[in-house]
Design an enzyme around this catalytic site. Structure first.
Site, PDB file in Angstrom:
ATOM      1  N   ASP A  39      17.663  26.533 -34.425  1.00 56.85           N
ATOM      2  CA  ASP A  39      17.745  25.893 -32.833  1.00 56.85           C
ATOM      3  C   ASP A  39      17.398  24.561 -33.058  1.00 56.85           C
ATOM      4  O   ASP A  39      16.422  23.998 -32.237  1.00 56.85           O
ATOM      5  CB  ASP A  39      16.760  26.818 -32.056  1.00 56.85           C
TER       6      ASP A  39
ATOM      7  N   HIS B 168      15.283  15.374 -30.380  1.00 58.43           N
ATOM      8  CA  HIS B 168      14.823  14.366 -29.228  1.00 58.43           C
ATOM      9  C   HIS B 168      14.384  13.148 -29.721  1.00 58.43           C
ATOM     10  O   HIS B 168      13.797  12.874 -30.997  1.00 58.43           O
ATOM     11  CB  HIS B 168      13.795  15.163 -28.274  1.00 58.43           C
TER      12      HIS B 168
ATOM     13  N   HIS C 203      20.989  32.377 -23.556  1.00 57.00           N
ATOM     14  CA  HIS C 203      19.667  31.913 -23.560  1.00 57.00           C
ATOM     15  C   HIS C 203      18.923  32.552 -22.620  1.00 57.00           C
ATOM     16  O   HIS C 203      19.367  32.322 -21.322  1.00 57.00           O
ATOM     17  CB  HIS C 203      19.729  30.402 -23.364  1.00 57.00           C
TER      18      HIS C 203
ATOM     19  N   HIS D 260      21.781  22.118 -32.134  1.00 57.74           N
ATOM     20  CA  HIS D 260      22.253  21.014 -31.515  1.00 57.74           C
ATOM     21  C   HIS D 260      22.275  19.847 -32.248  1.00 57.74           C
ATOM     22  O   HIS D 260      21.374  19.069 -32.963  1.00 57.74           O
ATOM     23  CB  HIS D 260      20.921  20.830 -30.460  1.00 57.74           C
ATOM     24  N   LEU D 261      23.908  19.627 -32.187  1.00 55.53           N
ATOM     25  CA  LEU D 261      24.076  18.255 -32.953  1.00 55.53           C
ATOM     26  C   LEU D 261      24.299  16.978 -31.905  1.00 55.53           C
ATOM     27  O   LEU D 261      24.338  15.868 -32.505  1.00 55.53           O
ATOM     28  CB  LEU D 261      25.558  18.479 -33.750  1.00 55.53           C
TER      29      LEU D 261
ATOM     30  N   ASP E 290      23.422  27.587 -23.614  1.00 58.91           N
ATOM     31  CA  ASP E 290      22.165  27.445 -24.247  1.00 58.91           C
ATOM     32  C   ASP E 290      21.484  26.188 -23.784  1.00 58.91           C
ATOM     33  O   ASP E 290      22.050  25.306 -23.337  1.00 58.91           O
ATOM     34  CB  ASP E 290      22.389  27.322 -25.746  1.00 58.91           C
TER      35      ASP E 290
ATOM     36  N   PHE F  55      11.939  19.796 -24.168  1.00 59.64           N
ATOM     37  CA  PHE F  55      11.639  20.954 -24.858  1.00 59.64           C
ATOM     38  C   PHE F  55      12.291  20.971 -26.347  1.00 59.64           C
ATOM     39  O   PHE F  55      13.633  20.445 -26.090  1.00 59.64           O
ATOM     40  CB  PHE F  55      11.949  21.995 -24.147  1.00 59.64           C
TER      41      PHE F  55
ATOM     42  N   HIS G 198      22.798  28.477 -34.613  1.00 65.07           N
ATOM     43  CA  HIS G 198      22.258  27.930 -33.409  1.00 65.07           C
ATOM     44  C   HIS G 198      21.755  26.512 -33.756  1.00 65.07           C
ATOM     45  O   HIS G 198      20.561  26.623 -34.142  1.00 65.07           O
ATOM     46  CB  HIS G 198      21.382  28.880 -32.815  1.00 65.07           C
TER      47      HIS G 198
END
Ligand code: DOR
Length: 464
Positions: free
Chosen positions: A338, A342, A215, A98-99, A188, A356, A96
């Site tokens: 996860d 950002h 999620h 995020h790319l 997600d 988040f 899990h």
């Protein structure tokens, strides 16, 4: 590589910068990793020994391989890695992360994200589809796979959307996505709010033999929330997100999994209530697996700042106790980062307005080793949750193992090395860590992907 930072454990052969840099597509060198503590939980192995890598695969592994037993041509080409005092284990698998590519390249790219993954010891990562456009068509999935082939430092396995556009209204073309190679389905960042849509998605996923990765968040209950609802949110007068926001969706999805027979994987479990629901469902034979993040295992709601703002929110000491218990007794299968990078602007603002997410690849091991050093979890269990257990969820017995003949995806780490988190040194574009300035004990020293040394103590080679 600059001479001042050559790690002490490197053999002479590898001190030469050029020996670290691999041309894209070049053949992996022979590697002789000597004297490390080899821990391969999937095979019950924990012994001090050597490991030989040839042609990108594990050629020999075990108790002190005598050098004179190796073919002389192999030996003359071998790069020696002196792993004395270090742990040698299968490359970590992250189910899990995020790319952010396509669409959010200001936060992260496949290149920077997988480079950060390599620094964290991850050799395979599964990327979430909340990109722009989202991964809800064959073309977008194939685009990510092609981009990963050209830019990635580690293996990238895409996850496809459950619903079209992640809007929760209509099931995505799941057969087409499966055909394009997704390893599971998730919206997600959001739950699928409509139970009938979820039922339908589960029926498809059952037929495809792929998991639904949910999620769990009831958006009506979490609306406007910033941190966990409880004593701290009351004290600070911040809008809270109740544990029930996660738990009602966990309960619903377990009921739907029972109804449909589908395999459900509960993402980032954060509360005692969720862990208990999953335990109960498992006991009744529901096909459910679950994951937890390093931040939910180590930080509590007491940490209130924009960089600790995450979904689900950080909870209480009691919740951490339940999550650790779940890890130890098998109710929670895997640890995932996860990794949610950002931009600085999205985090350098009042907490109510901040995005988040936590940038997690580069601190995961150091953070988790803190639990081992405190005796909260044993080293073998920890490694299993990062290697063979996620491999099982992916149905990939060629990953998360050091067995002879498997692809040489290997992580070497120093369990005792202390270091201070400095987000400006992150290779991830996401500097959003709540651990800035923290002293962690445990550091990844070498990451090997398909037999190629990709990263040495924060330095790295070129993409694969
Ligand atoms: O904090 C989070 N950030 N939780 C999620 O589930 C999504 C993620 C993101 O995409 O930024």
């Amino acid at each position: 590589m600059n001479a001042g930072i050559v790690p002490r454990f490197m053999g002479d052969e590898m001190k030469n910068e050029t020996s670290l840099r691999k041309k894209r597509g070049s053949k992996a060198a022979t590697l002789f990793i000597r004297g490390g503590r080899i821990i391969d939980p999937g095979r019950g192995m924990d012994e001090v020994g050597d490991l030989l890598v040839a042609k990108g695969k594990i050629a020999q592994v075990g108790h002190a391989i005598p050098q004179n037993s190796l073919p002389s041509d192999m030996l003359s080409q071998a790069n020696n890695i002196d792993a004395t005092g270090l742990i040698v284990c299968p490359g970590f698998i992250d189910l899990h992360c995020h790319l952010r590519e396509p669409g959010f390249e200001d936060k992260e790219t496949i290149a920077t994200g997988t480079e950060a993954a390599a620094v964290g010891g991850f050799t395979t990562v599964c990327c979430m589809p909340n990109t722009n456009p989202p991964l809800d068509t064959r073309d977008t999935v194939e685009w990510v796979k092609a981009k990963a082939r050209s830019d990635a430092f580690v293996h990238v396995l895409p996850i496809g959307c459950i619903t079209k556009g992640r809007k929760g209204k209509e099931v995505s073309p799941m057969i087409e996505l499966a055909d394009a190679g997704v390893v599971g389905f998730s919206d997600d960042g959001d739950s699928v709010a409509n139970s009938q849509v979820m039922r339908c998605a589960m029926e498809h996923s059952y037929k495809l033999g792929l998991p639904i990765i949910e999620h769990c968040e009831d958006k009506e209950l979490s609306k406007g929330g910033v941190i966990n609802e409880g004593e701290v949110s009351d004290r600070l007068n911040l809008k809270g997100i109740p544990a029930a926001s996660e738990e009602v969706i966990v309960a619903r999805d377990l009921a739907l999994a029972k109804l449909t027979g589908a395999r459900v994987h509960i993402a980032h479990v954060s509360t005692c209530g969720s862990a208990e629901l999953i335990r109960h469902a498992r006991e009744r034979g529901v096909s459910v697996t679950a994951e937890v993040t390093p931040h939910h295992l180590t930080l509590t709601e007491e940490m209130v700042c924009a960089n600790a703002k995450v979904k689900p929110p950080l909870c209480t000491e009691d919740d951490i106790g339940c999550l650790l218990k779940g890890l130890k007794d098998g109710v929670i299968d895997a640890i995932v980062t996860d990794h949610a990078p950002h931009t600085t602007a999205e985090k350098k603002c009042p907490i109510e307005l901040a995005a988040f997410g936590i940038s997690g690849f580069e601190t995961a091991l150091g953070c988790l080793m803190g639990l081992v050093h405190k005796g909260e979890i044993d080293l073998t269990t920890l490694i299993s949750k990062l290697t063979c257990e996620p491999a099982k969820i992916l149905g990939r017995d060629d990953l998360g193992t050091l067995k002879t003949g498997s692809l040489a995806n290997i992580t070497i780490f120093d369990p005792m090395r202390e270091w201070i988190v400095d987000s400006q040194q992150f290779v991830s574009k996401g500097k959003n860590t709540p651990l800035e300035g923290y002293r962690l004990k445990g550091k990844v020293m070498v990451t090997i992907v398909d037999g190629q040394v990709i990263m040495v103590a924060g330095q790295h080679a070129t993409p694969r």
